[in-house]
Design an enzyme around this catalytic site. Structure first.
Site, mmCIF file in Angstrom:
data_model
loop_
_atom_site.group_PDB
_atom_site.id
_atom_site.type_symbol
_atom_site.label_atom_id
_atom_site.label_comp_id
_atom_site.label_asym_id
_atom_site.label_seq_id
_atom_site.Cartn_x
_atom_site.Cartn_y
_atom_site.Cartn_z
ATOM 1 N N GLY A 706 -4.734 3.862 -5.856
ATOM 2 C CA GLY A 706 -4.358 4.961 -4.965
ATOM 3 C C GLY A 706 -4.943 6.301 -5.364
ATOM 4 N N GLY A 744 -9.303 1.531 -6.194
ATOM 5 C CA GLY A 744 -10.339 1.015 -5.309
ATOM 6 C C GLY A 744 -11.239 2.157 -4.903
ATOM 7 N N TYR A 785 -6.637 6.600 11.018
ATOM 8 C CA TYR A 785 -5.761 7.493 10.250
ATOM 9 C C TYR A 785 -5.982 8.962 10.561
ATOM 10 C CZ TYR A 785 -6.368 3.405 7.117
ATOM 11 O OH TYR A 785 -6.471 2.168 6.589
ATOM 12 N N CYS A 812 -16.206 1.389 23.389
ATOM 13 C CA CYS A 812 -15.414 1.710 24.581
ATOM 14 C C CYS A 812 -13.950 1.931 24.225
ATOM 15 C CB CYS A 812 -15.577 0.622 25.614
ATOM 16 S SG CYS A 812 -17.247 0.589 26.222
ATOM 17 N N TYR A 841 -13.606 1.619 2.079
ATOM 18 C CA TYR A 841 -12.933 1.280 3.339
ATOM 19 C C TYR A 841 -13.793 1.634 4.560
ATOM 20 C CZ TYR A 841 -9.142 0.979 0.000
ATOM 21 O OH TYR A 841 -8.388 0.653 -1.094
HETATM 22 N N1 LLP Z 1 -3.769 -1.909 -5.501
HETATM 23 C C1 LLP Z 1 -3.102 -2.353 -4.436
HETATM 24 C C2 LLP Z 1 -2.019 -3.275 -4.618
HETATM 25 C C3 LLP Z 1 -3.445 -1.906 -3.162
HETATM 26 O O1 LLP Z 1 -2.756 -2.337 -2.110
HETATM 27 C C4 LLP Z 1 -4.507 -1.012 -3.008
HETATM 28 C C5 LLP Z 1 -4.896 -0.524 -1.678
HETATM 29 C C6 LLP Z 1 -5.186 -0.574 -4.153
HETATM 30 C C7 LLP Z 1 -4.792 -1.035 -5.387
HETATM 31 C C8 LLP Z 1 -6.332 0.375 -4.106
HETATM 32 O O2 LLP Z 1 -5.993 1.604 -3.547
HETATM 33 P P1 LLP Z 1 -7.068 2.795 -3.616
HETATM 34 O O3 LLP Z 1 -7.262 3.156 -5.060
HETATM 35 O O4 LLP Z 1 -8.312 2.324 -2.999
HETATM 36 O O5 LLP Z 1 -6.457 3.899 -2.850
HETATM 37 N N2 LLP Z 1 -7.730 1.492 4.301
HETATM 38 C C9 LLP Z 1 -7.081 2.610 3.699
HETATM 39 C C10 LLP Z 1 -6.641 2.333 2.283
HETATM 40 C C11 LLP Z 1 -5.750 1.128 2.213
HETATM 41 C C12 LLP Z 1 -5.434 0.750 0.803
HETATM 42 C C13 LLP Z 1 -4.687 -0.502 0.724
HETATM 43 N N3 LLP Z 1 -4.327 -0.858 -0.607
HETATM 44 C C14 LLP Z 1 -8.015 3.838 3.776
HETATM 45 O O6 LLP Z 1 -9.120 3.698 4.291
HETATM 46 O O7 LLP Z 1 -7.652 4.921 3.380
#
Ligand code: LLP
Length: 860
Positions: A706, A744, A785, A812, A841
């Site tokens: 996150g 991520g 979002y 579309c 993403y």
């Molecule tokens: N760990 C778990 C259990 C997760 O569900 C996620 C992301 C991460 C780690 C990695 O999170 P990050 O560091 O990337 O924020 N599509 C959305 C983000 C969805 C993330 C879902 N889970 C966007 O484009 O902002």
């Protein structure tokens, strides 16, 4: 109260910076001459030279210590320097002020004592010296000007029958003064005088308090029934946010007195809030302009207001302290509020915002109106605690939406409220005058909140009569923007265009950036292991580069696990964590067979498939109840979320695990995505730490991912050093346990850009569209979002932005946009636009919608 026939006088007030250089003085002369040419008479009011007021304070402190010489010399020299810069000589009057200052300083040094009256006289010299120089300069420019002493024009009011006027923060009467008007009319067409100073009924010099020059101008304007009051400062008007913190802040062309008052008191420093009352009372239009740029339009503050609902500014005030009073007994208790407020009064505290419920009253204390120190707060707390339980909360920031009919736009605040889920809002207040809606949050959240609310709410349409150009449009030079931050792609334009070659669109990744981000994570001392959440971007080369840095992987599907084994041949299975959600039984069985770590995030799995886990060690994903993120779709904890095992089910989990011979060797939690507050991981960690004693086999604690990445070049970065400190606290609580982190986005967001060619452009209903070859089928984040991605025209990179357009794709759906109201150079078919921070993403969430293949992926 009514508008009266106005005189020919215009009051023009210049602040300290405005009167400190030749360039500015030339502009002052220009402004004065223009007003004269328009048939006006001009009353110039100005401050001391910049930093001289501080210099005089220093002089006073040094004089009391018996050593006034150095600061005296510095003050005198500064004035001599300005006279020579302006090409004038030191007049006998100016020399007289130098001598007087010296005498006063030596006198103080002798008696080592300083009364308020002497202090006021010394401080007043700053304005007296500066205006003497100003008058001489205007004369040298052929302006027929008379110097007057403001103390002969402004009389300090006595405060009440017994109290004499305070010499250091006086207020003055500003009722129309025919004698003064006649005196001015009989003088030259231009008169110059001082801001900040006045005289009391005993003939003592008085000060109007810091920022008092604006107020002087306004008092004088009211007294002589001026045609206009102009406040000339170093920003060309009032802006929709502090432009130094929010470059997208817009000039507000017109404001009602009430709105300007709200903005001035809600944190903006352009105008002193006290100066509005006299102008308003006599309906004198008040303008704000910048001396450096005298041709810019500025802000007009008057009794007129455009109809309709409108948020005009998002203001931020820091250093707020809240006092929260809790008492179940206050329900229907007559006089509780009166008693509480009496205590504030007794301690001389001015209360700003108030919110009440049946059992709680919370008030805010504004630092501008109160001198708050620990001792005073302690006394206040002691006295209030006789009435109820008292909690002091702070430092806080108050973030205010200011505008007309705020109530009517509350429905639009839906998205804005989503922002607040992430943070504590201590107090919300809506002013009954419907001009102000204020939230009080932790001080360190203020800036980010302003930025987000501003982005959401200040969206002027084409030709908006009220909201003018942005600060950036007015002032930012391309070099200045570049100096703020240099994204890697800004120096790789040719390489990027070459890589795209003849394609219409492509994601382009720079693996060096991935490596750098991975290193900054592995460099965190507090964590035992970093896992890359490859859902953000599962490109095989990225996985290899990440693995080379010693980072493991967090997978959410069997296909992701297989991708890792394919991309990183020979990787040890225990570097992989499988964290599925509502996955079928076979995926767990397969993952266990492969030997990767497996996370269980639902009681169901143990209740129904316990046999599959017999003799195995697993992680539990806990719902800590703390959900955070840049949008409510990406919050993955809390009552509304489908993820994780709630704490109240853990006894049953423990029972089943024991019965099925399953060892719980890891605890896992993830609050959400796009988080900047490092406390997130401390909070998640401390919940997990608290649970360890229930699961004695635990060796690993995974506090999730996150980690936020700014979505704008100028955005604030996540503070990794602070994150490390926060995580160290978690680790310190459980020395034998290893801490895991699974980012991520952080590893890949900046490393990728989406390039797309302009297909067509269009202007419809005054709105401009720039269409590009790919849209939400490649990058769905703006549609899903409302996410922001910076967009530049790479083909014309560095050319001035002269259009404002919506950047849209070919899909579309009306939501198929990449950016709203973007400033771009004129775009032509075939130009390549670059959409930034698209490495996370982006392609991972793409689709073939409309049978349009998403942009392919390339490396440089
Ligand atoms: N760990 C778990 C259990 C997760 O569900 C996620 C992301 C991460 C780690 C990695 O999170 P990050 O560091 O990337 O924020 N599509 C959305 C983000 C969805 C993330 C879902 N889970 C966007 O484009 O902002």
């Amino acid at each position: 109260m009514s508008a009266r026939a106005t005189s020919r006088w215009v009051v023009v007030k210049f602040g300290g910076t405005s009167v400190s250089s030749l360039a500015n003085w030339r502009n002052i002369a220009l402004v004065v001459k223009r007003r004269l040419e328009a048939g006006n008479r001009v009353l110039v009011v100005h401050s001391a030279i910049t930093k001289i007021t501080d210099g005089l304070e220093k002089l006073l402190a040094a004089a009391i210590d018996g050593k006034p010489d150095e600061p005296l010399k510095a003050i005198e020299q500064r004035h001599r320097d300005l006279t020579s810069e302006l090409g004038i000589t030191v007049s006998p009057q100016l020399q007289g002020y130098f001598d007087e200052l010296k005498q006063m300083a030596n006198g103080i040094a002798l008696v080592r004592e300083l009364s308020d009256r002497t202090r006021a006289r010394v401080m007043a010299n700053g304005e007296l010296m500066a205006t003497e120089i100003g008058a001489r300069f205007l004369m040298s420019q052929g302006v027929d000007v008379t110097w007057m002493d403001a103390r002969d024009m402004l009389s300090a009011e006595d405060r009440g029958a017994s109290a004499k006027a305070s010499v250091l923060s006086a207020t003055c009467s500003f009722a129309p003064d025919t004698a003064l008007e006649q005196k001015l009319d009989a003088s030259t067409p231009v008169v110059i005088t001082q801001g900040f100073i006045a005289r009391d009924s005993d003939g003592n010099t008085c000060l109007l308090g810091r920022g008092g020059s604006d107020t002087s101008a306004s008092y004088l304007g009211a007294k002589i029934r001026a045609r206009a009051i102009e406040i000339w400062t170093d920003v060309p008007g009032m802006f929709s946010a502090n432009p130094r913190a929010t470059p997208a802040a817009r000039l507000i062309r017109a404001l009602h007195y009430d709105e300007a008052q709200e903005i001035a008191t809600s944190g903006a420093k352009v105008l002193h809030p006290r100066c509005l009352l006299p102008a308003r009372q006599y309906q004198i239009p008040l303008y704000v302009y910048a001396t450096q740029t005298p041709d810019l339009e500025g802000t007009l503050i008057s009794g007129e207001s455009a109809p309709g609902a409108h948020v005009k500014a998002v203001c931020n005030r820091k250093g707020i302290t809240l006092i929260s009073l809790d008492s179940p007994g206050m329900w229907h208790q007559v006089g509780f509020m009166a008693d509480a407020f009496a205590v504030f009064k007794e301690h001389g505290m001015s209360v700003d915002l108030v919110s009440t419920s049946e059992t709680n009253v919370t008030v805010s204390l504004d630092p501008a109106a109160n001198t708050l120190d620990g001792e005073l707060l302690g006394k206040l707390q002691r006295d209030l605690s006789r009435l109820s339980n008292v909690r002091v909360i702070g430092p806080c920031a108050s973030v205010s939406l200011v505008g007309r009919n705020i109530r009517a736009i509350l429905h639009k605040l839906g998205d804005a409220f989503a922002l607040f889920e992430e943070q504590k809002v201590y107090l919300v207040s809506q002013a009954a005058n419907d001009l102000n809606f204020t939230f009080v949050v932790d001080e360190n959240q203020g800036d980010r909140l302003v930025e987000q609310l501003h982005d959401l709410l200040i969206r002027p349409g084409k030709g908006d009569p009220v909201m003018g150009p942005t600060w950036e449009q007015l002032f930012a030079k391309p070099e200045a923007v570049a100096a703020r931050a240099q994204p890697w792609w800004s120096t790789k334009r040719d390489e990027l265009l070459g890589t795209l070659a003849t394609r219409d669109s492509a994601f382009v990744y720079d693996l060096g950036q991935v490596e750098m981000a991975a290193r900054s994570i592995t460099g965190l001392k507090s964590i035992g292991r970093a896992l890359y959440a490859l859902k953000a971007n599962p490109h095989p080369d990225i996985l290899r580069r990440v693995a080379e840095q010693g980072v493991g992987f967090d997978c959410v599907s069997l296909a992701e696990i297989e991708r890792v084994f394919e991309a990183v041949p020979g990787i040890q299975a225990d570097r992989i964590l499988f964290t599925p959600n509502f996955a079928p039984r076979e995926e767990y069985e397969r993952a266990l067979a492969l030997g990767v770590h497996v996370t269980i995030d639902n009681l169901f799995v143990l209740q129904h498939w316990l046999d599959a886990f017999n003799g195995k060690s697993v992680f539990l994903r806990i719902d800590t109840g703390i959900g955070r993120g840049h949008h409510h779709h990406v919050k993955t904890a809390g009552a509304q979320s489908k993820f994780g095992i709630p704490v109240e089910e853990l006894d049953e989990v423990a029972r089943l695990a024991k019965a099925g011979d399953v060892s719980i060797h890891g605890l896992h939690a993830h609050a959400g995505s796009g988080v900047f507050d490092v406390e997130n991981w401390t909070q998640v960690g401390s919940v997990l730490v608290g649970l360890v004693k229930r699961f004695p086999d635990v060796k690993y604690i995974d506090v999730g991912g996150g980690l936020g990445v700014p979505d704008r070049i100028e955005g604030r970065e996540l503070d990794l050093a602070r994150l490390d400190g926060a995580l160290a606290k978690v680790k310190g609580a459980l020395p034998g346990v290893e801490l895991w982190l699974e980012p991520g986005r952080y590893l890949v967001a900046n490393a990728g850009v989406l390039l797309a060619r302009v297909t067509q452009t269009k202007v419809k209903s005054g709105i401009r569209y720039v269409g590009i070859a790919t849209g939400m089928n490649s990058l769905i984040r703006p549609a899903l979002y409302g996410a922001h991605h910076d967009i530049v025209n790479l083909t014309r990179y560095g050319e001035p932005a002269n259009i404002q357009a919506n950047v849209v794709g070919p899909i579309c759906e009306s939501s198929d946009f990449l950016g709203h109201d973007r400033l771009l150079p004129e775009c032509h078919s075939g130009d390549v636009l670059l959409i930034a921070t698209a490495g996370a993403y982006g392609r991972a969430m793409s689709s073939n919608y409309n049978l349009r293949a998403p942009a392919e992926e390339l490396l440089i």
